[in-house]
Every structure is written in structure tokens, then in C-alpha cells.
Scaffold this motif. Structure first.
Motif, PDB file in Angstrom:
ATOM      1  N   GLY A 100       0.834  -1.198   0.000  1.00  0.00           N
ATOM      2  CA  GLY A 100       0.000   0.000   0.000  1.00  0.00           C
ATOM      3  C   GLY A 100       0.869   1.247   0.000  1.00  0.00           C
ATOM      4  O   GLY A 100       0.501   2.300  -0.521  1.00  0.00           O
ATOM      5  N   LYS A 101       2.047   1.113   0.565  1.00  0.00           N
ATOM      6  CA  LYS A 101       2.961   2.249   0.667  1.00  0.00           C
ATOM      7  C   LYS A 101       3.348   2.761  -0.720  1.00  0.00           C
ATOM      8  O   LYS A 101       3.392   3.960  -0.958  1.00  0.00           O
ATOM      9  CB  LYS A 101       4.209   1.799   1.432  1.00  0.00           C
ATOM     10  N   TRP A 125      -0.215   8.678  10.242  1.00  0.00           N
ATOM     11  CA  TRP A 125       0.796   7.651   9.978  1.00  0.00           C
ATOM     12  C   TRP A 125       2.093   8.327   9.528  1.00  0.00           C
ATOM     13  O   TRP A 125       2.060   9.274   8.739  1.00  0.00           O
ATOM     14  CB  TRP A 125       0.277   6.698   8.900  1.00  0.00           C
ATOM     15  N   ASN A 171      -7.387   8.937   6.139  1.00  0.00           N
ATOM     16  CA  ASN A 171      -7.084   7.567   6.535  1.00  0.00           C
ATOM     17  C   ASN A 171      -8.121   7.084   7.544  1.00  0.00           C
ATOM     18  O   ASN A 171      -8.084   7.425   8.706  1.00  0.00           O
ATOM     19  CB  ASN A 171      -5.662   7.532   7.139  1.00  0.00           C
ATOM     20  N   ASN A 175      -4.511   4.776  11.413  1.00  0.00           N
ATOM     21  CA  ASN A 175      -3.288   4.441  12.152  1.00  0.00           C
ATOM     22  C   ASN A 175      -2.646   5.777  12.490  1.00  0.00           C
ATOM     23  O   ASN A 175      -2.333   6.515  11.554  1.00  0.00           O
ATOM     24  CB  ASN A 175      -2.352   3.608  11.267  1.00  0.00           C
ATOM     25  N   ASP A 203      -6.693   6.499   2.044  1.00  0.00           N
ATOM     26  CA  ASP A 203      -5.937   5.307   2.441  1.00  0.00           C
ATOM     27  C   ASP A 203      -6.869   4.418   3.262  1.00  0.00           C
ATOM     28  O   ASP A 203      -7.184   4.724   4.414  1.00  0.00           O
ATOM     29  CB  ASP A 203      -4.710   5.735   3.256  1.00  0.00           C
ATOM     30  N   ILE A 205      -6.487   1.061   3.956  1.00  0.00           N
ATOM     31  CA  ILE A 205      -5.829  -0.234   4.154  1.00  0.00           C
ATOM     32  C   ILE A 205      -6.389  -1.027   5.345  1.00  0.00           C
ATOM     33  O   ILE A 205      -6.307  -2.245   5.376  1.00  0.00           O
ATOM     34  CB  ILE A 205      -4.300  -0.058   4.253  1.00  0.00           C
ATOM     35  N   TYR A 206      -6.993  -0.327   6.320  1.00  0.00           N
ATOM     36  CA  TYR A 206      -7.555  -1.041   7.486  1.00  0.00           C
ATOM     37  C   TYR A 206      -9.067  -1.258   7.355  1.00  0.00           C
ATOM     38  O   TYR A 206      -9.738  -1.519   8.346  1.00  0.00           O
ATOM     39  CB  TYR A 206      -7.260  -0.258   8.778  1.00  0.00           C
ATOM     40  N   SER A 237      -1.754  -6.216   3.007  1.00  0.00           N
ATOM     41  CA  SER A 237      -0.964  -6.424   4.225  1.00  0.00           C
ATOM     42  C   SER A 237      -1.813  -6.691   5.470  1.00  0.00           C
ATOM     43  O   SER A 237      -1.515  -7.591   6.243  1.00  0.00           O
ATOM     44  CB  SER A 237      -0.093  -5.205   4.505  1.00  0.00           C
ATOM     45  N   LYS A 238      -2.827  -5.867   5.663  1.00  0.00           N
ATOM     46  CA  LYS A 238      -3.548  -5.918   6.943  1.00  0.00           C
ATOM     47  C   LYS A 238      -4.708  -6.912   6.898  1.00  0.00           C
ATOM     48  O   LYS A 238      -4.834  -7.754   7.779  1.00  0.00           O
ATOM     49  CB  LYS A 238      -4.052  -4.530   7.329  1.00  0.00           C
ATOM     50  N   ARG A 246       4.291  -7.685   0.239  1.00  0.00           N
ATOM     51  CA  ARG A 246       4.432  -6.391  -0.413  1.00  0.00           C
ATOM     52  C   ARG A 246       3.468  -6.257  -1.595  1.00  0.00           C
ATOM     53  O   ARG A 246       3.868  -6.192  -2.758  1.00  0.00           O
ATOM     54  CB  ARG A 246       5.896  -6.133  -0.842  1.00  0.00           C
TER      55      ARG A 246
END
Ligand SMILES: Cc1ncc(COP(=O)(O)O)c(C=O)c1O
Length: 391
Positions: A100-101, A125, A171, A175, A203, A205-206, A237-238, A246
Motif C-alpha cells: 500500500g505504501k 501515519w 485515513n 493508524n 488510504d 488499508i484497514y 498487508s492488513k 508487499r
């Protein structure tokens, strides 16, 4: 001596990785560390995903994929975004990235000019301001109110916009705070974004780790106007406990994805081929929904445990985190700044946490509850003892 470019001098190493490395080094020396510094699920990647990657490897899927990712994976991500998030993107508007980065990195690199401003609600973050710095743009920090659950209000956003503002980085779930924006809050922010014609980097991602019956809302799904101004970034990732694979993705307007893909073609060339096959299987398997839900339920039980234990510690207060896997207690009553607090806690009780100052909040520390119950209980008992010892 070799002289670094200004860019090389500007960049700061990730403080979360620094603490995690120190804790890992202590563990390697045999020290009994309770490590709450890491931002990764302690579960293994689901078997189905691992098996699919292994099968791909054995079948010789070891060559380059197209830079933007396997076409079938881009389609599967577009389908996931439609099904789970109500987001309509063509597969060509989706790119697979190295985590995600890299989705965030590519997007910000092709969107921001030197001198532009990107609004970053804090606590945030650690990586957002560093990427913004690399683009030559300026991160404009807007401090959110802890009493209001660490969420950026539409008014705060409107007040922060200047003629140089180009983007908002949003986000949710967040985070480090665990904040989850409600539909009403997202809608209010979207109105300002559309009115000001700025871009939202969302973002998400969670997104699968949300508690108490709350639901995730993707800002880009509200209507066509906001969708055209949104780049949705996320990854595997999460939700799939796959940090080391990755694998991430970005979805957004064609011009952005095309430019971000060109950038990727000259940097990483794309994500690892056999890992992409694992991700494809994970997205296509209905059975994994159950696995992800089991992880979510486990995290919620741990969240409940950690918050109730923190409430017993006089000198600390903690807002209820509604998503992700972090608690972000306020330590200001102890009189210590967050760095001193975390260093002393690690040295005296061998509990690794991350100082809030890394996220722009020196009154707090971040505790990751991606750890088993026994470690959580032990670590919280040590934290309790440490705070009590401060008098
Ligand atoms: C808020 C947030 N966004 C993005 C990422 C990137 O995750 P990855 O690059 O592992 O997919 C992380 C990882 O910790 C994160 O916390």
C-alpha cells in the motif's frame, strides 16, 4: 565524504521501524520483550493464498508481469472495489503496487508539485509527511481533537485550504488512533473537497478491521463528482495478514493511474509475480471472507481487553479505538513526553510501544494489539507497574 542530495537529507527514517528493530534486537539477545510496536497482524497469511502463490511459483510464474499488475488481478481488484466499496473503476484504472505504501508514493509523486500543499490530519501515519516532503510539496498538519475522536471536521478542512492546496490525505480506519469516520463525517468532508476541487488520497488499508458494528465508507463511492477527485489506496498487508508479500493497489482517474504506472515502470517495475497470483486467489475465494471475519473478531476482543486494562491505570486515559489494531492512550498526566515515556518503558519493563510524537501527538503513545492475549495481559501489567512507579 559523499554529499547527499537535498532529498536524501530531508528524509527521516521510520520511527516505528526503528523502535521495532530495537525490540527485535533485544529479543534476539534473549530479553523477554512484550512487543507492541509493530504494525502487522500476528496471524499467518491464509493457507489458500499461500498455496496459490506456491503453485504459481511451481508453474513457472516467475517472469515480469505488466507494470500495472496481472490483468486478471486488476480486474479482480476492480470487482472487489465494486462489490465491497461501491466504487466503480475499470480495471485500467487500477494498478497493483509493492505494498500500500507504494500506491501512496506513486500517487503523491505524480500529483504534487514543489510548493503545493497537502493537508494531513494529525495524528497521522509516519509515512505521509515523508512522501509529501519527497515530492517537494509541503505537508500542512491539521491537529484533530482527541475529545472528538481524532477526526478532521469539514470546518477544519475548509479552514486549512489555501490556493496552494492540492490534496487531502484521509485515513479511515486510522493508524495510529483507530478513528473511523461516520458516513455523515465523510459526506461533509467530500462536500468541501468538491467545492475546493482538491484531490483526496483515501488510504483504506484497514477497511476490514472495524468494530462495534460500524461500517467502512469509501469517500469515492458517494457520487461521480467526488469519485473523479479521489484516488483510493489500499493493499493486502492488513486484511490478509500479508505484510511481507508487499502487495497493494491504487485506483483512480485514468490520468493518475497512467502516470503512476509510468513512474512504477522506472522504479520497482511492479509487484512480485507469484505473490500477485496468491492475491488473485485470495480475492476470488469466498471462503476467505470467513477467515478475514475471524481475524476481525479476534482483534475486537483484544481491543476490548486492552482498553479495559488501560482504564484501570490511573494516569492514563484512552479513547475507544473503532478500527485498525492500535490503542492510542494519552500519557500527559505522567508528565513525560512520549519519547521519554517509551524509552523508559522499554528499558525498565521491556515493553515496546511507539511514541506519539512520531505521529504528531506528543501526549500519546501507540500500542499495537496485534499480539496474543497472554502477551497483551503481561505487557499491560508491566505498563501498569511502570506508570505506578512514576508516582
Ligand atoms: C495507514 C497505513 N497505510 C498504509 C500502510 C502500508 O502498508 P503496506 O505497504 O504494508 O501495504 C500502512 C502500514 O503500516 C499503514 O499503517
Amino acid at each position: 565524504m559523499i554529499k547527499l542530495a537535498d532529498r536524501g537529507n530531508r528524509i527521516s527514517p521510520s520511527m516505528t521501524f526503528a523502535i521495532a528493530s530495537k525490540a527485535k534486537a533485544m529479543k534476539a539477545q534473549g530479553v523477554d520483550v512484550c512487543d507492541f510496536s509493530v504494525g502487522e497482524p500476528d496471524f499467518n497469511t491464509p493457507e489458500l493464498m499461500r498455496e496459490a502463490a506456491k503453485a504459481a511459483l511451481d508453474a513457472g510464474k516467475t517472469k515480469y508481469t505488466p507494470t500495472a499488475g496481472l490483468p486478471e488481478l486488476r480486474s479482480a481488484i476492480a470487482e472487489k472495489l465494486r462489490r465491497d466499496n461501491g466504487l466503480t473503476y475499470d480495471p485500467e484504472q487500477v494498478m497493483v503496487t509493492v505494498g500500500g505504501k507504494q500506491a501512496l508514493f506513486n500517487t503523491l509523486m505524480v500529483l504534487l508539485n514543489p510548493g503545493d500543499e497537502a493537508i494531513v490530519p494529525t495524528p497521522a501515519w509516519v509515512t505521509y509527511p515523508e512522501i509529501v516532503k519527497l515530492t517537494g510539496a509541503k505537508a500542512v498538519f491539521v491537529t484533530t481533537d482527541e475529545a472528538l475522536g481524532f477526526k478532521l471536521s469539514a470546518q477544519q478542512l475548509a479552514d486549512a485550504v489555501t490556493p496552494r492546496t492540492r490534496a487531502l490525505i484521509l485515513n479511515s480506519p486510522c493508524n495510529p488512533t483507530g478513528a473511523v469516520y461516520t458516513a455523515q463525517e465523510i459526506k461533509a468532508l467530500a462536500e468541501v473537497v468538491v467545492e475546493q476541487q482538491i484531490v483526496v488520497i483515501s488510504d483504506e488499508i484497514y477497511e476490514k478491521l472495524i468494530y462495534d458494528g460500524l461500517e467502512h465508507l469509501s469517500i469515492g463511492s458517494l457520487d461521480d463528482e467526488i469519485r473523479k477527485l479521489t484516488v483510493t489506496c489500499s493493499g493486502f498487508s492488513k486484511a490478509f495478514a500479508a505484510t511481507g508479500w508487499r502487495l497493494g493497489f491504487a485506483a483512480g482517474p485514468t490520468t493518475v493511474i497512467k502516470a503512476a504506472t509510468a513512474l512504477q515502470s522506472h522504479s520497482t517495475s511492479g509487484a512480485t509475480t507469484f505473490a500477485q497470483y496468491g492475491a488473485l486467489a485470495a480475492l476470488q475465494a469466498a471462503s476467505l471472507k470467513k477467515t478475514v471475519e475471524e481475524m476481525r473478531t479476534t482483534f475486537q476482543a483484544r481491543r476490548d481487553l486492552i482498553v479495559s486494562e488501560l482504564e484501570q491505570i490511573s494516569g492514563l486515559t484512552c479513547k475507544m479505538p473503532r478500527g485498525a489494531f492500535y490503542a492510542f492512550p494519552n500519557i500527559s498526566q505522567t508528565g513525560l513526553d512520549s519519547m521519554t515515556f517509551c524509552e523508559q518503558l522499554l528499558d525498565t519493563e521491556q515493553v515496546a510501544t511507539v511514541p506519539g510524537v512520531a505521529f504528531g501527538a506528543d501526549s500519546n503513545i501507540r500500542i499495537s494489539y496485534a499480539a496474543d492475549t497472554a502477551t497483551l495481559r503481561e505487557g499491560l501489567a508491566r505498563l501498569h507497574r511502570f506508570v505506578a512507579s512514576l508516582g
